[in-house]
Scaffold this motif. Sequence first.
Motif, mmCIF file in Angstrom:
data_model
loop_
_atom_site.group_PDB
_atom_site.id
_atom_site.type_symbol
_atom_site.label_atom_id
_atom_site.label_comp_id
_atom_site.label_asym_id
_atom_site.label_seq_id
_atom_site.Cartn_x
_atom_site.Cartn_y
_atom_site.Cartn_z
ATOM 1 N N TYR B 220 0.860 -1.181 0.000
ATOM 2 C CA TYR B 220 0.000 0.000 0.000
ATOM 3 C C TYR B 220 0.895 1.229 0.000
ATOM 4 N N HIS B 224 -2.463 4.856 -0.628
ATOM 5 C CA HIS B 224 -3.360 3.894 0.021
ATOM 6 C C HIS B 224 -2.905 3.655 1.450
ATOM 7 N N GLU B 227 -5.045 1.915 4.076
ATOM 8 C CA GLU B 227 -5.353 0.484 3.990
ATOM 9 C C GLU B 227 -4.286 -0.384 4.626
ATOM 10 N N ARG B 228 -3.220 0.228 5.090
ATOM 11 C CA ARG B 228 -2.130 -0.579 5.655
ATOM 12 C C ARG B 228 -2.598 -1.355 6.887
#
Lengths: 458, 263
Positions: B220, B224, B227-228
């Motif tokens: 990610y 993003h 979203e980790r």
Amino acid sequence: MQEGRVLSTREMNRDLLRSILDTPRWFWPVVTVLGLVLLIAAIAIGIMVNRGLGVTGLNRPVAWGFFITNFVFWIGISHAGVMLSAILRLAKAEWRRPATRAAEVLTLFSLMTAMIMPIVHTGRPWRILYWVFPYDFARGIWPNIRTPLVWDPSAILTYLTSSTLFVIIALIPDFAVLRDHTTGIAHRVYSVLAMGWEGNARQWKLQIVAGVLLSALILPVFVSVHSIVSWDFGMAASVKSWHSTVFAPYFVVGAVHSGVSAVAFALILLRWCYGWQDYIRHEHIDALGRLLIVVATGWFYFLVMEILFGMYGREPDELMVRQTQFTYWPYNAWFIVFVITTYFIPVILWLSRAWRRNLWIMSIACISVNIGMWLERFLIIVPGLINKQLFTFVWADYRPSIFEIIIVAATFALVTMLMLLFSRVFPLVPLYDVKEGDVLKTQVQIGRRTVPATFRED
Amino acid sequence: MVTSRIDHKWGMVVDLDRCNGCQACVVACQVENNLPINDKNAFLQNRAYEWIRIERYWEGDYPNIKARFIPILCQHCENAPCEPVCPVFATYRNDEGLNVQLYNRCVGTRYCINNCPYQVRFFNYWHPNWPERLQNQLNPDVTVRTRGITEKCTFCIQRLRRGQLQVERRNGGELGDSTLRAGNHMPACVQACPTNALTFGDQNDAQSPIKPYFDDVNRYNIHHESERQTRGYRMLEDMNTKPNVIYLKKVDPNKGSSGGHHG
């Protein structure tokens, strides 16, 4: 009609060669004083090389300081040569004639001086060969062509070579005149330098063609040299306020601004030193002043754009640099001095015709520009580094040490001394160019007025 | 030179939740790598050598004030800004993911120092000096740098090389997680950290404890980030320098979760 007297060729030779054929009384004392300044600076450099760069005021975030500021400043001054000789020659501006040689020679000497700066600023200057020249053929290690620090020497050495050629080609007819006016060893030296110049039609044609060709070829160098110097900063992705695309044109215009001002001041000095009132006339200084209004205003536009672009992104680290420049002592004071001396004082003075023709006021305006342009480079380099990124923990200020101040001051002495020594050996106002201008000049009647007109040069 | 048969890609994970700012890593680095002694003048001149340093920031206003610590060392960026600006290739990326500095080749232009966003490159303004009684404590595996050159964290390359020599050359094994720890082949700062805030390992080693963090942060990217799955992030990630050091965010007990979007 030109201002001042119309002179015969004999008078011109006598006046313009005066600097070479007799020594003014002030000459050697002045050269001695300048030499002493250089000696002190040489000692300072010696101590610095011997003990390490700890003697400077540089520290962790501020790894570049006075030396690089001064380097950019002198590269800027060197831009006057091409501006006045090549561009004005191609643009057929008649008034350039007496100013060209001084501008070109100032270019040569300021380039040489500028090249000293990055060398003394490195930690191990004795290894500079590694950097400028490909050195390790056997192991295939070449200089890293991705770095602006390799583009720099390439651009500067190209500029130095082409400017030297330019000066030499323009000097050949004058060498011939000197050859005919000297005896003994000087005669023999000038004979060699004149390369058998007789002044016949074929030689003149070749000389003019070479001059025009070099003017045209030197123009790309003119744009590229200071662009490349600006990329030393523009390519530094990690220093927010340096990493800007506006730097190349901004630096080039700034260079012309400071360079042409320096040439105007040098001409005023030469006129005063050698009594060349009939050659460097008020009309020439006036024309330089008018040119400078345009250049200064173009430069001011880029200054405003640079700040605007910086603020518009609203990145906190860039805003921090601007805050430092505008509000933190002593940078805020220097910033005000910089804007006023670079733009407002000189341009207001240049707007008046009477003031453009007053040599004292012109001198003040031209010196003011160069103080401001030096500060400009300082205000770009140092505040950008003292708070480079968001790690406030490592921010630190910079104070130049006495070593840096001495060495920077000595570069001014060096350029002055080289110009003075040059003026003792070669004419600083081109004889043939001034004579050619006189030949081409005539008067035309327009209604009841007689005005000077010029034939086409080619 | 010891060359390894195995492809390594070294990396480090720094858990900010475990760091208590004790500076043991700083001292260990100082001793291991022959760093000159930082006396009062060195700090006053802002010329102290700290290949790893603990930055201390205050958060909040009195009385609810908290000290925050970040250990900062060379990030060994994949896309290092310092590398392309060196005119003599004194700094370059080696094939084990390290950003290495060749002291012999350095001429001291200091362009790399300017171009390092993490401020982890150090210039030798003076020739380094040790008192007579400390001469014998110098590490024989590490060069003493002269004045006029730039130096920086090497991930203790001398220890990695010794490990490769002992483990891989002599015994035919692999320098992985357990062997690194058993033979003390990890960097000195990692070895010295009392709270295990620093973890060193090989990103190519499936057993390495750092691998999940690198996989997560690589999967990610910054766009993003939310979203980790782990607390991992890279420092100044928006510059796209792709460091081989990953930081784990401090756990904020008030927010309840460890995977938040806050630092």
